[in-house]
Scaffold this motif. Structure first.
Motif, PDB file in Angstrom:
ATOM      1  N   SER A  57      33.325  20.177  14.927  1.00  0.00           N
ATOM      2  CA  SER A  57      31.834  19.729  14.794  1.00  0.00           C
ATOM      3  C   SER A  57      30.893  20.781  14.214  1.00  0.00           C
ATOM      4  O   SER A  57      30.711  22.040  14.975  1.00  0.00           O
ATOM      5  N   ASP A  59      27.557  20.143  14.871  1.00  0.00           N
ATOM      6  CA  ASP A  59      26.508  19.893  15.479  1.00  0.00           C
ATOM      7  C   ASP A  59      25.831  20.841  16.406  1.00  0.00           C
ATOM      8  O   ASP A  59      26.417  21.079  17.454  1.00  0.00           O
ATOM      9  N   GLY A  92      30.556  14.681  10.577  1.00  0.00           N
ATOM     10  CA  GLY A  92      29.909  15.660  11.210  1.00  0.00           C
ATOM     11  C   GLY A  92      30.841  16.959  11.337  1.00  0.00           C
ATOM     12  O   GLY A  92      30.129  17.898  11.949  1.00  0.00           O
TER      13      GLY A  92
END
Ligand SMILES: Cc1cc2nc3c(=O)[nH]c(=O)nc-3n(C[C@H](O)[C@H](O)[C@H](O)COP(=O)(O)OP(=O)(O)OC[C@H]3O[C@@H](n4cnc5c(N)ncnc54)[C@H](O)[C@@H]3O)c2cc1C
Length: 469
Positions: A57, A59, A92
């Protein structure tokens, strides 16, 4: 200025070398490929990704590895720069074109005037005149070097297989079902007599659990793993279950020496124990549950255990060929081997897990070695940052236990369970509804990541009074 020697031109070694060179310190990378191969690498490129092409990820606001990406970018990481420049679409996640990524890392290091790349195996302890060395030889460290390190640290201090039991976030365990108690209330050295969390199963629950274990899909061993012996008291849980329906009840799930305080009259048919894994008390591992089950299967099967229906996993189980030190016992807070401080360790060999984590630990080792060479203070990052949390797992956060079975320190990905909890719950905006469930979890993660980045910036500013060369 004498160079720092980095052994291994993988994810950790390349990042370490870059951090050293950009601080004006000469560095020699010793990489054995293509002269000697490993069982997994296929090319002669530096920073080769041996399997998936994903850095997971990206994020930074709500995911621990995404936060690690963000911190590495702020710290001038070569691995992140090359990954960002060679991204391929992956939602993502940050995924890369592996050949272009490796070529970019190789080219950047080859072009740096302070970097020398020597294609050679270091087949034993480094020469005594190498006064600052980073060993970043990874999970497939060459046998000659592994033996030399083993000679230095002791036979039990370097493992060639991991045996990973799943780890659960403490706050996701249903304490209306589980209770805290050590078997026979034994306090042992350093314990309280209530160091385990216990989840009781009745006969029907146990039988259903064994059926699920036997039916679950597993990940096969790779060819080169099949020849490495791992059966020293660390059989996969599903293999134990296959040996007989009661094997687990007489093994890791034995229901003796434990009494449910809410129902002292009930005698559970079996009991699953979870043991505190880190000093912060935020993570608990499921004792004796190393497994080759696929990850989704693990989540499904382990949530059948009473008290773990809502369990959130910080780490899922596994068994792999690996090479890693018992770092909390052997390394100092700046990753130096206490027994021979001219040697620092970095990457997967320290007990972190994953491409990004290996590179991040390489980044820290490189900065520490460069600061030492320049006569500057060597300050580890705060434990509230992703780098600090990972370093804490490696050098000091783990709670060592004395149970039979696999060694208790096992490799770990970065995850929020390694971070010190927030001093106060995140505050909601005036007029906004009370935070619950997923929104509350998200707010907590966002508060952890905001704290991490602020603390990282302060550390970076203090650690770099002079701008790097
Ligand atoms: C088969 C396998 C698959 C994996 N898949 C993934 C995955 O999909 N995703 C993920 O995040 N992680 C994965 N990992 C885990 C881990 O993230 C990677 O292994 C990662 O490359 C570790 O980084 P490192 O720098 O510590 O070691 P490496 O990247 O392996 O670098 C070590 C380097 O040291 C060299 N070397 C070894 N011994 C010597 C010596 N004596 N002298 C000189 N050079 C030497 C090696 O040739 C190698 O280039 C996998 C591991 C293995 C073994």
């Amino acid at each position: 200025m004498q160079p720092v020697h980095v052994i291994g031109g993988g994810l950790a070694g390349c990042e370490a070398a870059w951090q050293i060179a950009t601080r004006g310190v000469p560095v020699v990378i010793h990489e054995m490929r293509p002269i000697h191969a490993t069982a997994a690498h296929r090319t002669d490129g530096l920073a080769e990704l041996v399997c998936s092409n994903s850095f997971r990820s990206d994020d930074a606001a709500a995911n621990a590895v995404g936060l690690l990406h963000a911190e590495m970018r702020r710290l001038g990481s070569l691995i992140m720069r090359a990954a960002d420049a060679n991204q391929v679409p992956a939602g993502g996640a940050l995924a890369v074109d592996r050949d272009a990524f490796s070529a970019a890392v190789t080219a950047a290091l080859a072009a740096h005037p302070l970097v020398t790349i020597a294609r050679e195996e270091v087949a034993g302890l480094p020469p005594t005149d190498w006064d600052s060395v980073i060993v970043a030889t990874g999970p497939l460290t060459s046998p000659a070097l592994a033996e030399a390190v083993r000679g230095l640290t002791g036979a039990d201090s370097l493992a060639f297989f991991d045996a990973i039991a799943p780890i659960v976030h403490r706050d996701s365990i249903d304490m209306s079902v589980a209770w805290a108690q050590s078997r026979y209330d034994k306090a042992g050295p350093g314990g309280s007599g209530a160091d385990y969390l216990n989840c009781p199963l009745d006969r029907a629950q146990y039988e259903a659990f064994v059926d699920a274990l036997l039916a679950a899909e597993t990940v096969p061993f790779r060819d080169f793993e099949a020849s490495t012996p791992y059966f020293d008291g660390c059989l996969p849980i599903e293999v134990m279950a296959a040996r007989g329906r009661d094997t687990l009840r007489f093994g890791p799930m034995k229901p003796v020496g434990l009494t449910d305080p809410r129902h002292p009259e009930r005698k559970p048919h079996a009991i699953v124990q979870l043991r505190q894994d880190n000093r912060l008390g935020t993570l608990f591992n499921i004792v004796g549950f190393q497994t080759k089950m696929k990850h989704a299967e693990q989540v499904r099967v382990f949530r059948m255990i009473p008290g773990l229906e809502q369990a959130e996993f910080a780490r899922l189980g596994g068994i792999h060929r690996n090479t890693f030190l018992e770092s909390p016992r052997l390394l100092d807070p700046t990753l130096r081997l206490a027994a021979m401080p001219r040697l620092r360790f970095a990457g997967q060999i320290t007990g972190c897990e994953g491409y990004v984590e290996s590179a991040a630990v390489g980044l820290l080792a490189g900065r520490f070695a460069a600061a030492e060479r320049r006569g500057e203070p060597v300050a580890p990052p705060p434990p509230t940052t992703a780098h600090g949390a990972l370093l804490g797992h490696i050098t000091g956060g783990h709670v060592v236990t004395i149970d039979a079975g696999p060694r208790s320190f096992q490799p770990m990905n970065v995850n929020f369970g390694l971070f010190p909890p927030l001093a106060a719950a995140p505050v909601r905006q005036p007029g906004a509804p009370r935070l619950r469930g997923a929104a509350k979890t998200l707010a907590r993660k966002q508060a952890l990541t905001a704290r991490a980045l602020a603390d990282l910036d302060a550390w970076r500013a203090a650690a770099e009074p002079v701008s790097p060369a």
